[in-house]
Design a protein around this motif. Structure first.
Motif, PDB file in Angstrom:
ATOM      1  N   GLU A 431       0.827  -1.202   0.000  1.00 58.91           N
ATOM      2  CA  GLU A 431       0.000   0.000   0.000  1.00 58.91           C
ATOM      3  C   GLU A 431       0.865   1.257   0.000  1.00 58.91           C
ATOM      4  N   ALA A 432       1.985   1.219   0.742  1.00 57.89           N
ATOM      5  CA  ALA A 432       2.871   2.380   0.791  1.00 57.89           C
ATOM      6  C   ALA A 432       3.483   2.675  -0.575  1.00 57.89           C
ATOM      7  N   GLN A 433       3.750   1.624  -1.350  1.00 56.96           N
ATOM      8  CA  GLN A 433       4.363   1.812  -2.664  1.00 56.96           C
ATOM      9  C   GLN A 433       3.377   2.302  -3.714  1.00 56.96           C
ATOM     10  N   LYS A 434       2.103   2.297  -3.392  1.00 58.19           N
ATOM     11  CA  LYS A 434       1.090   2.779  -4.337  1.00 58.19           C
ATOM     12  C   LYS A 434       0.857   4.287  -4.231  1.00 58.19           C
ATOM     13  N   VAL A 435       1.428   4.907  -3.198  1.00 58.01           N
ATOM     14  CA  VAL A 435       1.237   6.339  -2.983  1.00 58.01           C
ATOM     15  C   VAL A 435       2.199   7.114  -3.875  1.00 58.01           C
ATOM     16  N   ARG A 436       1.719   8.134  -4.543  1.00 56.29           N
ATOM     17  CA  ARG A 436       2.594   8.897  -5.438  1.00 56.29           C
ATOM     18  C   ARG A 436       3.693   9.597  -4.639  1.00 56.29           C
ATOM     19  N   VAL A 437       4.835   9.803  -5.285  1.00 56.79           N
ATOM     20  CA  VAL A 437       5.979  10.430  -4.621  1.00 56.79           C
ATOM     21  C   VAL A 437       6.235  11.838  -5.148  1.00 56.79           C
ATOM     22  N   GLY A 438       5.533  12.225  -6.196  1.00 56.80           N
ATOM     23  CA  GLY A 438       5.670  13.569  -6.743  1.00 56.80           C
ATOM     24  C   GLY A 438       4.633  13.794  -7.824  1.00 56.80           C
ATOM     25  N   TYR A 439       4.492  15.049  -8.244  1.00 56.21           N
ATOM     26  CA  TYR A 439       3.551  15.338  -9.329  1.00 56.21           C
ATOM     27  C   TYR A 439       4.081  16.510 -10.147  1.00 56.21           C
ATOM     28  N   PHE A 440       3.512  16.676 -11.335  1.00 55.39           N
ATOM     29  CA  PHE A 440       3.967  17.688 -12.280  1.00 55.39           C
ATOM     30  C   PHE A 440       2.865  18.731 -12.495  1.00 55.39           C
ATOM     31  N   VAL A 441       3.286  19.969 -12.689  1.00 55.51           N
ATOM     32  CA  VAL A 441       2.320  21.044 -12.908  1.00 55.51           C
ATOM     33  C   VAL A 441       2.950  22.101 -13.814  1.00 55.51           C
ATOM     34  N   PHE A 442       2.133  22.725 -14.649  1.00 56.20           N
ATOM     35  CA  PHE A 442       2.573  23.824 -15.505  1.00 56.20           C
ATOM     36  C   PHE A 442       2.110  25.118 -14.855  1.00 56.20           C
ATOM     37  N   HIS A 443       3.065  25.970 -14.481  1.00 61.03           N
ATOM     38  CA  HIS A 443       2.737  27.189 -13.733  1.00 61.03           C
ATOM     39  C   HIS A 443       3.572  28.350 -14.252  1.00 61.03           C
ATOM     40  N   GLN A 444       2.870  29.400 -14.692  1.00 55.48           N
ATOM     41  CA  GLN A 444       3.503  30.627 -15.173  1.00 55.48           C
ATOM     42  C   GLN A 444       4.573  30.348 -16.235  1.00 55.48           C
ATOM     43  N   GLY A 445       4.191  29.496 -17.185  1.00 51.95           N
ATOM     44  CA  GLY A 445       5.056  29.237 -18.323  1.00 51.95           C
ATOM     45  C   GLY A 445       6.168  28.237 -18.098  1.00 51.95           C
ATOM     46  N   THR A 446       6.192  27.590 -16.927  1.00 50.66           N
ATOM     47  CA  THR A 446       7.260  26.636 -16.612  1.00 50.66           C
ATOM     48  C   THR A 446       6.664  25.330 -16.106  1.00 50.66           C
ATOM     49  N   TRP A 447       7.276  24.218 -16.515  1.00 55.93           N
ATOM     50  CA  TRP A 447       6.896  22.906 -15.987  1.00 55.93           C
ATOM     51  C   TRP A 447       7.699  22.626 -14.722  1.00 55.93           C
ATOM     52  N   TRP A 448       6.994  22.135 -13.706  1.00 53.93           N
ATOM     53  CA  TRP A 448       7.628  21.856 -12.414  1.00 53.93           C
ATOM     54  C   TRP A 448       7.355  20.419 -11.969  1.00 53.93           C
ATOM     55  N   LEU A 449       8.353  19.834 -11.317  1.00 52.84           N
ATOM     56  CA  LEU A 449       8.150  18.604 -10.555  1.00 52.84           C
ATOM     57  C   LEU A 449       8.140  18.981  -9.086  1.00 52.84           C
ATOM     58  N   VAL A 450       7.062  18.628  -8.398  1.00 57.30           N
ATOM     59  CA  VAL A 450       6.953  18.871  -6.963  1.00 57.30           C
ATOM     60  C   VAL A 450       7.307  17.581  -6.237  1.00 57.30           C
ATOM     61  N   ASN A 451       8.321  17.636  -5.394  1.00 58.91           N
ATOM     62  CA  ASN A 451       8.801  16.469  -4.647  1.00 58.91           C
ATOM     63  C   ASN A 451       7.950  16.282  -3.398  1.00 58.91           C
ATOM     64  N   GLU A 452       7.217  15.190  -3.332  1.00 55.81           N
ATOM     65  CA  GLU A 452       6.383  14.900  -2.165  1.00 55.81           C
ATOM     66  C   GLU A 452       7.008  13.868  -1.230  1.00 55.81           C
ATOM     67  N   ARG A 453       7.699  12.878  -1.790  1.00 58.11           N
ATOM     68  CA  ARG A 453       8.179  11.765  -0.950  1.00 58.11           C
ATOM     69  C   ARG A 453       9.529  11.218  -1.401  1.00 58.11           C
ATOM     70  N   LEU A 454      10.352  12.032  -2.008  1.00 61.37           N
ATOM     71  CA  LEU A 454      11.656  11.571  -2.475  1.00 61.37           C
ATOM     72  C   LEU A 454      12.750  12.167  -1.582  1.00 61.37           C
ATOM     73  N   PRO A 455      13.279  11.388  -0.657  1.00 63.96           N
ATOM     74  CA  PRO A 455      14.253  11.944   0.295  1.00 63.96           C
ATOM     75  C   PRO A 455      15.620  12.230  -0.311  1.00 63.96           C
ATOM     76  N   HIS A 456      15.927  11.635  -1.468  1.00 67.35           N
ATOM     77  CA  HIS A 456      17.265  11.795  -2.038  1.00 67.35           C
ATOM     78  C   HIS A 456      17.228  12.368  -3.452  1.00 67.35           C
ATOM     79  N   CYS A 457      16.216  13.148  -3.762  1.00 68.14           N
ATOM     80  CA  CYS A 457      16.116  13.738  -5.101  1.00 68.14           C
ATOM     81  C   CYS A 457      17.192  14.829  -5.256  1.00 68.14           C
ATOM     82  N   ARG A 458      17.886  14.788  -6.387  1.00 68.87           N
ATOM     83  CA  ARG A 458      18.981  15.753  -6.584  1.00 68.87           C
ATOM     84  C   ARG A 458      19.035  16.209  -8.040  1.00 68.87           C
ATOM     85  N   ASP A 459      19.163  17.515  -8.214  1.00 69.26           N
ATOM     86  CA  ASP A 459      19.373  18.108  -9.530  1.00 69.26           C
ATOM     87  C   ASP A 459      20.863  18.011  -9.821  1.00 69.26           C
ATOM     88  N   LEU A 460      21.248  17.003 -10.610  1.00 70.27           N
ATOM     89  CA  LEU A 460      22.660  16.808 -10.899  1.00 70.27           C
ATOM     90  C   LEU A 460      23.207  17.912 -11.791  1.00 70.27           C
TER      91      LEU A 460
END
Length: 499
Positions: A431-460
């Motif tokens: 059940e825990a693995q079925k929960v989304r960890v992030g979502y995408f949205v288009f806001h003010q001309g830019t696409w964004w990824l919103v991090n909800e549950r990724l503890p080690h997300c990094r912009d390399l």
């Protein structure tokens, strides 16, 4: 009031039924339980010792093997599996759950329900052809293309589980699969005749349109002839390919314009058997569907130039080519149910909502080779869209491509199975693995990824961490490390479309 009759199943459970037949099939008469939660189907013909033993092991051994394991509850929605066997007045009966409410028509057919289908079961045949959909179904029952993709995914998953248990359905067809395009649900029924190769032979050869060519070719031979081909896992694979093709393209893959014999019966035997030919064969065009002879209700789907099977995308199209070219003659070449499930899951990650709100299909597959444009209504997708190309490391080595992509659109979700290549969206997820960890949205001309549950997300690319609750702007060439765990993925962003 109908009489209520109580019985004990062979398995020791008490069941009851109303003494009134609510429906009859080719082999059984069906009665409801008093609370309508299950039915009992009584065989009209006597069942011999082998048939009785088959019913017993299906209701006990194989049922326990599928439903009694970790994650077994997942299969209750995908199988209408028999739960027990009874006898009454010399007739053998099978107890099975009643169909879920979504598998009954809520709305009648066209022209004041001229077919009387309101309240009846949603057999797949109503949805597997453009003609049936256009002429007979209320538009509110038809669903959209994304839900047909989900239906195919669930059917493939259920067949994969059956085959893993060593079982073949033997009569997999749109008559034995209930579907609900409004929710994307599917359920396989008529499981009391399952085939165990080498132990419990098939009772039927199948339903026309879905019988494998080798079965059709040898159907004239005696049943005990060693040359006769009978339903098995390999023939299920043919039927599964036909089902998926019909649910996604609303036409049959072998019924084209070629006439093999002036005798309609002989022509049917040849076109579905010895001379079966894919209507979209890459080199032999002789069985193309004749668009000039088509009914208006069959258009544009019967036009294979306008609606080629390749519109299903880069994962499904090669499987259709295998199934209906080499696979027609060589059962070993047919894609497995697992192959179909894998391709359908990855295709779902490439799906896009059509920008035309009036598009009947509503969704389409982006194939990474062109600017996003709906093949069903021709509407291009406005603006640029990000595509996440996934890579993962093997044993600490450098990242390698996974041949998996995720198409981004507003409110698209990122899940654990996108983040880690060791996970797949199937019955094994917690059940825990079925929960989304992030979502995408288009806001003010830019696409964004919103991090909800990724503890080690990094912009390399920028050398900075993206903390939980933060967002990162998506741009062409951006490298995002989504996880540092074993199997963790790197996402390379590619911008598609936009002129």
């Amino acid at each position: 009031m109908n009489d209520i009759i109580e019985l004990k199943t062979w398995q020791g459970d008490t069941v009851a039924f109303e003494d009134a037949v609510i429906g009859s099939g080719a082999m059984k008469d069906v009665c409801f339980s008093p609370d309508r939660s299950y039915v009992i189907g009584f065989f009209r013909d006597p069942q011999g010792a082998a048939a009785r033993e088959r019913l017993r092991v299906i209701c006990e051994d194989y049922r326990e093997g599928i439903f009694g394991q970790v994650g077994g509850d997942y299969w209750r929605e995908l199988f209408c599996w028999p739960t027990g066997v009874v006898e009454h007045e010399g007739r053998v009966g099978v107890v099975a759950p009643a169909y879920a409410p979504q598998f009954f028509f809520e709305y009648g057919s066209a022209n004041n329900d001229m077919l009387g289908i309101k309240g009846r079961e949603k057999e797949g045949k109503w949805f597997a052809s453009a003609n049936n959909q256009a002429r007979f179904l209320d538009p509110r029952e038809r669903g959209d293309w994304l839900n047909y993709l989900r239906i195919c995914m669930r059917i493939a998953r259920a067949v994969r589980r059956m085959h893993a248990a060593g079982l073949a359905h033997s009569d997999l067809s749109y008559k034995n699969v209930l579907v609900d395009p409004r929710s994307g649900s599917a359920c396989i029924i008529d499981l009391d005749g399952l085939v165990v190769p080498g132990k419990y032979p098939p009772e039927v050869v199948g339903t026309p349109d879905f019988i494998a060519p080798e079965v059709v070719m040898t159907a004239h031979l005696p049943h005990d002839s060693p040359a006769r081909k009978l339903p098995c896992i390999a023939t299920d694979r043919h039927a599964l390919a036909v089902l998926i093709y019909m649910y996604l393209l609303y036409r049959h893959p072998l019924r084209g314009g070629k006439v093999h014999d002036p005798d309609p019966s002989q022509d049917e035997t040849l076109s579905m058997g010895e001379r079966a030919l894919f209507v979209e064969h890459a080199h032999d065009f002789s069985n193309r569907i004749r668009v000039a002879d088509a009914r208006p209700s069959e258009l544009p789907w019967c036009d294979t130039q306008r609606m080629p099977y390749t519109l299903t995308g880069p994962y499904l199209a090669p499987l259709f080519a295998r199934a209906f070219t080499d696979g027609l003659r060589d059962p070993r070449a047919r894609p497995s149910a697992e192959d179909w499930e894998f391709a359908l899951v990855r295709t779902a990650d490439l799906i896009l909502p059509c920008a035309n709100r009036g598009c009947v299909q509503g969704w389409f597959v982006f194939d990474n080779r062109r600017a996003p444009s709906c093949p069903f209504c021709g509407t291009p997708y406005p603006g640029a869209l990000p595509v996440l190309n996934f890579y993962s490391s093997r044993h600490g080595d450098s990242f390698r491509p996974d041949d998996q992509r995720l198409m981004v659109y507003t409110n698209q979700s990122l899940f654990e199975w996108h983040v880690n290549r060791h996970l797949a969206p199937n019955e094994r997820l917690t059940e825990a693995q079925k929960v989304r960890v992030g979502y995408f949205v288009f806001h003010q001309g830019t696409w964004w990824l919103v991090n909800e549950r990724l503890p080690h997300c990094r912009d390399l690319s920028a050398g900075r961490d993206i903390a939980v609750g933060e967002r990162v702007a998506l741009r062409d060439g951006l490298q995002l490390l989504l996880s540092r765990e074993s199997g963790g993925r790197l996402a390379l962003v590619q911008m598609a479309g936009g002129g």
